[in-house]
Design a protein around this motif. Structure first.
Motif, PDB file in Angstrom:
ATOM      1  N   SER A  62       0.797  -1.220   0.000  1.00 61.11           N
ATOM      2  CA  SER A  62       0.000   0.000   0.000  1.00 61.11           C
ATOM      3  C   SER A  62       0.834   1.277   0.000  1.00 61.11           C
ATOM      4  N   VAL A  63       2.134   1.169   0.326  1.00 56.26           N
ATOM      5  CA  VAL A  63       2.972   2.373   0.396  1.00 56.26           C
ATOM      6  C   VAL A  63       4.093   2.381  -0.631  1.00 56.26           C
ATOM      7  N   LYS A  64       4.242   1.307  -1.370  1.00 51.25           N
ATOM      8  CA  LYS A  64       5.316   1.235  -2.365  1.00 51.25           C
ATOM      9  C   LYS A  64       5.208   2.386  -3.358  1.00 51.25           C
ATOM     10  N   GLY A  65       6.341   3.007  -3.619  1.00 48.77           N
ATOM     11  CA  GLY A  65       6.365   4.128  -4.553  1.00 48.77           C
ATOM     12  C   GLY A  65       6.002   5.446  -3.926  1.00 48.77           C
ATOM     13  N   ARG A  66       5.500   5.415  -2.698  1.00 47.30           N
ATOM     14  CA  ARG A  66       5.109   6.669  -2.026  1.00 47.30           C
ATOM     15  C   ARG A  66       5.944   6.942  -0.775  1.00 47.30           C
ATOM     16  N   PHE A  67       6.308   5.899  -0.055  1.00 52.63           N
ATOM     17  CA  PHE A  67       7.073   6.039   1.191  1.00 52.63           C
ATOM     18  C   PHE A  67       8.502   5.574   0.946  1.00 52.63           C
ATOM     19  N   THR A  68       9.443   6.270   1.587  1.00 50.53           N
ATOM     20  CA  THR A  68      10.849   5.908   1.459  1.00 50.53           C
ATOM     21  C   THR A  68      11.519   5.932   2.824  1.00 50.53           C
ATOM     22  N   PHE A  69      12.222   4.854   3.108  1.00 47.75           N
ATOM     23  CA  PHE A  69      12.968   4.754   4.367  1.00 47.75           C
ATOM     24  C   PHE A  69      14.400   5.228   4.143  1.00 47.75           C
ATOM     25  N   SER A  70      14.968   5.841   5.155  1.00 40.81           N
ATOM     26  CA  SER A  70      16.382   6.193   5.090  1.00 40.81           C
ATOM     27  C   SER A  70      16.943   6.287   6.505  1.00 40.81           C
ATOM     28  N   ARG A  71      18.252   6.282   6.561  1.00 39.43           N
ATOM     29  CA  ARG A  71      18.954   6.470   7.825  1.00 39.43           C
ATOM     30  C   ARG A  71      19.825   7.711   7.701  1.00 39.43           C
ATOM     31  N   ASP A  72      19.951   8.417   8.806  1.00 40.95           N
ATOM     32  CA  ASP A  72      20.805   9.593   8.787  1.00 40.95           C
ATOM     33  C   ASP A  72      22.240   9.153   8.503  1.00 40.95           C
ATOM     34  N   PRO A  73      22.915   9.771   7.527  1.00 37.33           N
ATOM     35  CA  PRO A  73      24.274   9.330   7.183  1.00 37.33           C
ATOM     36  C   PRO A  73      25.284   9.586   8.292  1.00 37.33           C
ATOM     37  N   VAL A  74      24.974  10.517   9.173  1.00 38.47           N
ATOM     38  CA  VAL A  74      25.898  10.835  10.267  1.00 38.47           C
ATOM     39  C   VAL A  74      25.424  10.186  11.558  1.00 38.47           C
ATOM     40  N   LYS A  75      24.163  10.451  11.898  1.00 35.81           N
ATOM     41  CA  LYS A  75      23.575   9.867  13.107  1.00 35.81           C
ATOM     42  C   LYS A  75      22.916   8.552  12.720  1.00 35.81           C
ATOM     43  N   LYS A  76      23.689   7.496  12.657  1.00 32.39           N
ATOM     44  CA  LYS A  76      23.224   6.204  12.141  1.00 32.39           C
ATOM     45  C   LYS A  76      21.995   5.678  12.865  1.00 32.39           C
ATOM     46  N   ASN A  77      21.800   6.077  14.092  1.00 29.84           N
ATOM     47  CA  ASN A  77      20.669   5.566  14.855  1.00 29.84           C
ATOM     48  C   ASN A  77      19.423   6.434  14.702  1.00 29.84           C
ATOM     49  N   THR A  78      19.418   7.316  13.733  1.00 31.77           N
ATOM     50  CA  THR A  78      18.226   8.089  13.430  1.00 31.77           C
ATOM     51  C   THR A  78      17.660   7.592  12.115  1.00 31.77           C
ATOM     52  N   LEU A  79      16.416   7.162  12.175  1.00 24.12           N
ATOM     53  CA  LEU A  79      15.733   6.600  11.021  1.00 24.12           C
ATOM     54  C   LEU A  79      14.679   7.579  10.536  1.00 24.12           C
ATOM     55  N   TYR A  80      14.405   7.549   9.258  1.00 26.63           N
ATOM     56  CA  TYR A  80      13.401   8.428   8.694  1.00 26.63           C
ATOM     57  C   TYR A  80      12.406   7.620   7.855  1.00 26.63           C
ATOM     58  N   LEU A  81      11.218   8.142   7.748  1.00 27.28           N
ATOM     59  CA  LEU A  81      10.230   7.602   6.824  1.00 27.28           C
ATOM     60  C   LEU A  81       9.639   8.804   6.094  1.00 27.28           C
ATOM     61  N   GLN A  82      10.029   8.971   4.841  1.00 21.66           N
ATOM     62  CA  GLN A  82       9.493  10.046   4.011  1.00 21.66           C
ATOM     63  C   GLN A  82       8.208   9.547   3.380  1.00 21.66           C
ATOM     64  N   MET A  83       7.130  10.259   3.623  1.00 21.91           N
ATOM     65  CA  MET A  83       5.821   9.829   3.143  1.00 21.91           C
ATOM     66  C   MET A  83       5.297  10.880   2.170  1.00 21.91           C
ATOM     67  N   ASN A  84       5.187  10.493   0.918  1.00 28.91           N
ATOM     68  CA  ASN A  84       4.693  11.391  -0.138  1.00 28.91           C
ATOM     69  C   ASN A  84       3.360  10.887  -0.660  1.00 28.91           C
ATOM     70  N   SER A  85       2.676  11.739  -1.386  1.00 30.96           N
ATOM     71  CA  SER A  85       1.374  11.382  -1.982  1.00 30.96           C
ATOM     72  C   SER A  85       0.465  10.748  -0.948  1.00 30.96           C
ATOM     73  N   LEU A  86       0.375  11.375   0.189  1.00 31.06           N
ATOM     74  CA  LEU A  86      -0.407  10.812   1.290  1.00 31.06           C
ATOM     75  C   LEU A  86      -1.879  10.669   0.926  1.00 31.06           C
ATOM     76  N   LYS A  87      -2.481   9.633   1.476  1.00 27.65           N
ATOM     77  CA  LYS A  87      -3.894   9.345   1.262  1.00 27.65           C
ATOM     78  C   LYS A  87      -4.605   9.296   2.612  1.00 27.65           C
ATOM     79  N   PRO A  88      -5.904   9.549   2.636  1.00 34.49           N
ATOM     80  CA  PRO A  88      -6.633   9.453   3.910  1.00 34.49           C
ATOM     81  C   PRO A  88      -6.456   8.097   4.587  1.00 34.49           C
ATOM     82  N   GLU A  89      -6.300   7.057   3.814  1.00 29.94           N
ATOM     83  CA  GLU A  89      -6.117   5.730   4.408  1.00 29.94           C
ATOM     84  C   GLU A  89      -4.753   5.538   5.053  1.00 29.94           C
ATOM     85  N   ASP A  90      -3.869   6.505   4.907  1.00 34.21           N
ATOM     86  CA  ASP A  90      -2.591   6.452   5.622  1.00 34.21           C
ATOM     87  C   ASP A  90      -2.724   6.959   7.056  1.00 34.21           C
TER      88      ASP A  90
END
Length: 116
Positions: A62-90
């Protein structure tokens, strides 16, 4: 012990974007899987994304192509979830998760609400 603290949730309009962050601290070296889950009202918690220590990744269909995971290149223990094209069902509470030989740990969750 591992501590996970999420941030970045909030209100967005459909089609908008949000970026979630998860700051991990403690004995994270014993963690072998990390990822994001979400739980909508009246529904079970579901996997959004996972990353294994071997590099295998899984995104919910349901999130493929819209959400992207990444880790901070410096602070390795910081994780991110970039959420684009959000839908009400998110709309859900989003949780950061780490799992490994030290146990399974969850953050407190951050609310994401997407309006139509």
């Amino acid at each position: 012990q591992v501590q996970l603290v999420e941030s970045g949730g909030g209100l967005a309009q459909a089609g908008g974007s949000l970026r979630l962050s998860c700051a991990a601290s403690g004995d994270t070296l014993c963690m072998s899987v990390m990822g994001w889950y979400r739980q909508a009202p009246g529904k079970e918690r579901e996997l959004v994304f996972s990353l294994s220590s071997g590099g295998a990744t899984t995104y919910a269909d349901s999130v493929k192509g819209r959400f992207t995971f990444s880790r901070d290149p410096v602070k390795k223990n910081t994780l991110y979830l970039q959420m684009n094209s959000l839908k009400p069902e998110d709309t859900a509470v989003y949780y950061c998760n780490m799992d490994g030989r030290c146990g399974a740990y969850w953050g407190q969750g951050t609310q994401v609400t997407v309006s139509a």
